[in-house]
Scaffold this motif. Sequence first.
Motif, mmCIF file in Angstrom:
data_model
loop_
_atom_site.group_PDB
_atom_site.id
_atom_site.type_symbol
_atom_site.label_atom_id
_atom_site.label_comp_id
_atom_site.label_asym_id
_atom_site.label_seq_id
_atom_site.Cartn_x
_atom_site.Cartn_y
_atom_site.Cartn_z
ATOM 1 N N GLU A 264 18.198 13.298 -4.895
ATOM 2 C CA GLU A 264 18.952 12.417 -5.788
ATOM 3 C C GLU A 264 18.796 12.858 -7.237
ATOM 4 O O GLU A 264 19.767 12.859 -8.006
ATOM 5 C CB GLU A 264 18.458 10.980 -5.612
ATOM 6 C CG GLU A 264 19.217 9.966 -6.466
ATOM 7 C CD GLU A 264 18.720 8.551 -6.246
ATOM 8 O OE1 GLU A 264 19.134 7.667 -7.024
ATOM 9 O OE2 GLU A 264 17.917 8.328 -5.306
ATOM 10 N N GLU A 265 17.566 13.259 -7.622
ATOM 11 C CA GLU A 265 17.311 13.723 -8.989
ATOM 12 C C GLU A 265 18.139 14.964 -9.297
ATOM 13 O O GLU A 265 18.688 15.126 -10.396
ATOM 14 C CB GLU A 265 15.820 14.027 -9.163
ATOM 15 C CG GLU A 265 15.395 14.332 -10.586
ATOM 16 C CD GLU A 265 15.393 13.095 -11.471
ATOM 17 O OE1 GLU A 265 16.260 13.036 -12.364
ATOM 18 O OE2 GLU A 265 14.545 12.226 -11.267
ATOM 19 N N ASP A 267 21.054 15.828 -8.031
ATOM 20 C CA ASP A 267 22.456 15.441 -8.229
ATOM 21 C C ASP A 267 22.659 14.781 -9.585
ATOM 22 O O ASP A 267 23.657 15.043 -10.276
ATOM 23 C CB ASP A 267 22.896 14.493 -7.114
ATOM 24 C CG ASP A 267 22.924 15.162 -5.752
ATOM 25 O OD1 ASP A 267 23.009 16.392 -5.706
ATOM 26 O OD2 ASP A 267 22.834 14.448 -4.732
ATOM 27 N N VAL A 268 21.699 13.936 -9.989
ATOM 28 C CA VAL A 268 21.793 13.267 -11.280
ATOM 29 C C VAL A 268 21.766 14.290 -12.415
ATOM 30 O O VAL A 268 22.531 14.188 -13.384
ATOM 31 C CB VAL A 268 20.647 12.246 -11.442
ATOM 32 C CG1 VAL A 268 20.577 11.740 -12.880
ATOM 33 C CG2 VAL A 268 20.835 11.079 -10.480
ATOM 34 N N CYS A 269 20.894 15.302 -12.302
ATOM 35 C CA CYS A 269 20.797 16.336 -13.339
ATOM 36 C C CYS A 269 22.098 17.119 -13.467
ATOM 37 O O CYS A 269 22.578 17.385 -14.578
ATOM 38 C CB CYS A 269 19.650 17.292 -13.026
ATOM 39 S SG CYS A 269 18.007 16.593 -13.270
ATOM 40 N N GLN A 271 25.103 16.147 -12.637
ATOM 41 C CA GLN A 271 26.123 15.270 -13.212
ATOM 42 C C GLN A 271 25.927 15.124 -14.717
ATOM 43 O O GLN A 271 26.894 15.104 -15.486
ATOM 44 C CB GLN A 271 26.067 13.900 -12.534
ATOM 45 C CG GLN A 271 26.518 13.906 -11.079
ATOM 46 C CD GLN A 271 26.227 12.595 -10.368
ATOM 47 O OE1 GLN A 271 25.862 11.596 -11.006
ATOM 48 N NE2 GLN A 271 26.372 12.583 -9.053
ATOM 49 N N TRP A 272 24.657 15.035 -15.132
ATOM 50 C CA TRP A 272 24.361 14.928 -16.568
ATOM 51 C C TRP A 272 24.822 16.190 -17.295
ATOM 52 O O TRP A 272 25.429 16.118 -18.372
ATOM 53 C CB TRP A 272 22.865 14.706 -16.757
ATOM 54 C CG TRP A 272 22.442 14.452 -18.171
ATOM 55 C CD1 TRP A 272 22.425 13.253 -18.826
ATOM 56 C CD2 TRP A 272 21.968 15.430 -19.103
ATOM 57 N NE1 TRP A 272 21.970 13.427 -20.103
ATOM 58 C CE2 TRP A 272 21.684 14.740 -20.303
ATOM 59 C CE3 TRP A 272 21.759 16.798 -19.047
ATOM 60 C CZ2 TRP A 272 21.198 15.385 -21.438
ATOM 61 C CZ3 TRP A 272 21.268 17.456 -20.178
ATOM 62 C CH2 TRP A 272 20.993 16.751 -21.359
ATOM 63 N N LYS A 337 17.190 14.864 -21.300
ATOM 64 C CA LYS A 337 16.773 14.303 -20.023
ATOM 65 C C LYS A 337 15.456 14.959 -19.624
ATOM 66 O O LYS A 337 15.360 16.194 -19.578
ATOM 67 C CB LYS A 337 17.842 14.553 -18.964
ATOM 68 C CG LYS A 337 17.639 13.757 -17.679
ATOM 69 C CD LYS A 337 18.864 13.866 -16.790
ATOM 70 C CE LYS A 337 18.726 12.975 -15.568
ATOM 71 N NZ LYS A 337 18.586 11.541 -15.910
#
Length: 455
Positions: A264-265, A267-269, A271-272, A337
């Motif tokens: 999940e981390e 994917d978040v990175c 996207q960021w 981030k």
Amino acid sequence: MSHKLASSSPQNVAVLVFPFASHPGSLLRFVRSISTVAPDMRFTFFNTSRSNSSLFSSSGKKGCDNVKPYNVWDGLPDDYIPLSRNPLEQIELFLDNALGNFEKAIKEVEAETGHKFGCLISDAFLWFAGDIAEKMHVSWVPLWICGQRSLLVHIETDIIREKVGTLGQEDKTVDFLPGFSDQFRACDLPKEAVFGDIESPFTKMLYKMGQKLPQATVVVINSIENMDFTVTEELKKRLQKLLLVGPLHLVRPVPSVISDDEEEEKDVCLQWLDNHRPASVAYISFGSLGALPPMEVAALAEALEEGGFPFLWSFRGNQEDFPQGFIERTNRLSIGKVVPWVNQEQILNHTSIGVHVTHCGWNSILESVTCSVPLIGRPDFADQHINMRSVEVVWKIGVRIEGGVFTKSGAVKALEQVLLLEQGKEMRHRVGVLKQLAQEAVGPNGRSAQDLKVW
């Protein structure tokens, strides 16, 4: 030497692992690369339980393809309590018992399977693997996971110590080494090869490795010929046979075992990063063992925030080292981030990454090169200083942090050079040329692809 390095059918190969930092993953990549050209070979991956578990599965028992993990003792007593955060402590305990552990494990597997091993592959650090292979009457193939220059330094330790091996000589040039210009100094070399007690455990390991490698059937390097052609030619003169099979992460990736939270981390990175301009973000990571002192963490953080540089920081240290409110402020403004883990190859491949702020480990340099990302280097130990000097004066694809440690002004200066100024554009062009050479090396007719075919 015959065309094939291993004998017997099916060909059984023992693989001896140095279970620290990026060494196990690099060796597994190499072994799996061989399996693509020699699918009948069977590999037993002799490694510690903890390392095998992280490479293969949560149980540590399931192999991948034709590679079977086999656990060996890590040398730590049952009641072991680390005396410090220094990884050398555990390395020394491992090395104290490694020879006997590996010999015992090899005999156990041969007895269990009824098949003799026909070849022995090892991490180059494990110099005694050459003695084991000699007893077994098989080929010994050590893998050096770093670059050509650092390997030549370890082979030439005696001459280096003779000429500059005393304190106070750190700034002396080492142009007496073939392929080294007068821009390389003694302080750029791994300190174990130049200064200090050669009988200390880690230094002794490197020294014996340098003396033993010329006896190996083949020495394999995770690099490409054109990154250091002159030094490559010098190594050929000193070794029985040299294979260049890198960059290994392009040849065959290792499947990683990550948790749902890490997925999940990731994917978040990504996207960021999608929300930032091309070549605008500083990716910051100092490797699996590297950690900046608190004052440098704070200085780099202040430079990023006050300079308005977008950043993604893979950080495994104490978050209290950051200036108060730094993580919250930069995250709220989408400037920065801070995360505990990233898939580095995927991050470096993202178009928004403009610079890699790094410890200059060899894998990090190769991954940056193959993703066309310039570097800002803050080397600490081992081969990192010589890698950084090569980045600066040989390939000219990055800069060393001013003074060797992070200050706010020094970090701002380096970030501006690479991300904003014409100098950074020139670095990106040159690193793009190296990327093309790396892609050609692993292509069907490239040097790396051809060197793998000896199996």
